[in-house]
Write an enzyme that holds these catalytic residues in place. Structure first.
Site, PDB file in Angstrom:
ATOM      1  N   LYS A 195      52.671 -29.009  46.030  1.00  0.00           N
ATOM      2  CA  LYS A 195      51.500 -29.792  46.437  1.00  0.00           C
ATOM      3  C   LYS A 195      50.764 -30.443  45.275  1.00  0.00           C
ATOM      4  O   LYS A 195      50.489 -29.801  44.269  1.00  0.00           O
ATOM      5  CB  LYS A 195      50.524 -28.891  47.206  1.00  0.00           C
ATOM      6  CG  LYS A 195      51.082 -28.369  48.529  1.00  0.00           C
ATOM      7  CD  LYS A 195      50.048 -27.535  49.265  1.00  0.00           C
ATOM      8  CE  LYS A 195      50.569 -27.061  50.619  1.00  0.00           C
ATOM      9  NZ  LYS A 195      49.549 -26.277  51.354  1.00  0.00           N
ATOM     10  N   GLY A 352      54.440 -19.230  37.650  1.00  0.00           N
ATOM     11  CA  GLY A 352      55.334 -18.298  38.344  1.00  0.00           C
ATOM     12  C   GLY A 352      56.663 -18.883  38.761  1.00  0.00           C
ATOM     13  O   GLY A 352      57.725 -18.389  38.386  1.00  0.00           O
ATOM     14  N   GLY A 375      48.016 -18.217  35.981  1.00  0.00           N
ATOM     15  CA  GLY A 375      46.785 -18.976  36.140  1.00  0.00           C
ATOM     16  C   GLY A 375      46.152 -19.395  34.826  1.00  0.00           C
ATOM     17  O   GLY A 375      45.624 -20.506  34.712  1.00  0.00           O
TER      18      GLY A 375
END
Length: 394
Positions: A195, A352, A375
């Site tokens: 996305k 990841g 992150g």
């Protein structure tokens, strides 16, 4: 460097509070992947060699400030001892750490129980940080993967004790500085994944800093749709097409080339070995899904890599989990690895799915640096200040 390392501080006879990330996967009471544990070994070994006494601080899961027995760090002790070759003793309470027994003092390495059992940790409570600071003489942060969190053990402690980066943190910061801080040019970024909406900040930051931006995965479909192309039943954020056009305009203003697939691999089913075909990016059948970049796209990506000096990679180029839709990711990753091995390319990758894709392709070991920080790696690439890093510079 604006932060100290283990080489800059005298550790002789000092208690060193070491923030580590050993939040590892566990099944049936056993660690199933000890990668994060293995990567802290150089820091702990160096502290011991320099005469320091390591006291490890770590989290495990999300207990949200309460004692949750299933989230005890006890499960990590055997893997820690195997990685360190040393006796590791778990200290179950903060009170126990403040009043160590002779037996505990005889252990090579101390591990404080899950720091997130305390509500003061995630709240970055100053009183809790001050209490933790009483346990040590030096603070060493070796958890870059938690550096985007302003918690007591990642940021607050640095306000109370002389501070430094551990070896893993040091390697991570040096790799990222080489990739985005003062990189060798041309710089190429590969950004893939599902996305656009999850990587807006990343794309916005990168187009101003890199020379070429290769977009793959489901994200590429949104950009193709933004150019007026029919993407059939492909994963696509049609509500993000205006944003994609804005990013392309920003890239043009910054002199950044956006590389989108000229041809694509399409199929009617997302399944291993599903019937598939290569078509132009403008010719996706209305009943098909784009699941990978095609051979022309791969050739252009390889040519772009050949001209580059620095590569930053985040996200796969296609549905890499299932063959044959891993072809583009594998081909590009293998070529980047080959250039890196030959000393022609500095390659830094993280995230990841990225780590999984590069491991699957067999290319990971030849990349210059693979970040496991998730992150924190993404936020660094987005141009954000990380509290845990900023605290070390204070």
């Amino acid at each position: 460097m604006s932060w100290k390392t283990l080489d800059d501080i005298d550790l002789t006879g000092k208690r060193v509070l070491v923030r580590v990330d050993i939040n590892v996967p566990v099944e049936n009471g056993l660690v199933t992947d000890a990668t994060r544990i293995d990567r802290i070994a150089p820091t702990v070994t160096d502290i011991l060699a320099k005469g320091g006494r390591p006291i490890l601080l770590a989290h495990f899961g999300r207990p949200k400030g309460k004692v949750v027995l299933d989230m005890s760090l006890r499960v990590t002790v055997p893997a820690l001892e195997a990685a360190l070759g040393r006796k590791v003793r778990l200290i179950e309470t903060l009170e126990g750490a403040e009043n160590l027994t002779d037996e505990a003092l005889a252990s090579d390495v101390l591990l404080l129980e899950n720091i997130r059992f305390h509500p003061g940790e995630e709240a970055n409570d100053p009183a809790f940080a001050a209490r933790l600071a009483q346990l040590g003489d030096i603070y060493c942060n070796d958890a870059f993967s938690a550096a985007h969190r302003a918690h007591a053990s990642t940021e607050g402690l640095a306000r109370h004790l002389p501070s430094c980066a551990g070896r893993l943190m040091q390697a991570e910061l040096q790799a990222l500085e080489a990739a985005l801080g003062t990189p060798k040019r041309p710089v190429v970024a590969v950004v893939g994944g599902a996305k656009v909406s999850t990587k807006l900040d990343l794309l916005g930051n990168l187009v101003a800093k890199v020379d070429s931006l290769i977009i793959g995965g489901g994200m590429a479909n949104t950009f193709l749709a933004a150019m007026g192309l029919d993407v059939g039943k492909s994963l696509c954020e049609h509500d993000m097409t205006a944003t994609a056009r804005e990013i392309m305009l920003k890239a043009g203003d910054a002199g950044c080339k956006i590389v989108l697939p000229a041809d694509v691999v399409v199929a009617r089913d997302f399944a291993a070995g599903a019937p598939h075909e290569v078509v132009g990016a403008h010719a996706c059948p209305p009943d098909a899904m784009i699941l990978d970049a095609g051979p022309q796209a791969v050739a252009r990506i390889i040519a772009t890599l050949d001209a580059a000096k620095t590569l930053i990679w985040n996200g796969p180029l296609g549905a890499f989990e299932i063959a044959p839709f891993d072809t583009a990711t594998n081909a590009a990753a293998s070529h980047a690895a080959q250039l890196s091995r030959a000393g022609k390319l500095i390659s830094v990758a993280g995230g990841g799915d990225t780590v999984a894709a590069l491991n699957k392709s067999g290319a990971a070991e030849d990349f210059t640096y693979i970040s496991t920080a998730g992150g924190a790696f993404l936020e660094w690439m987005e141009g954000k200040d990380l509290p845990g890093v900023a605290a070390l510079k204070a």
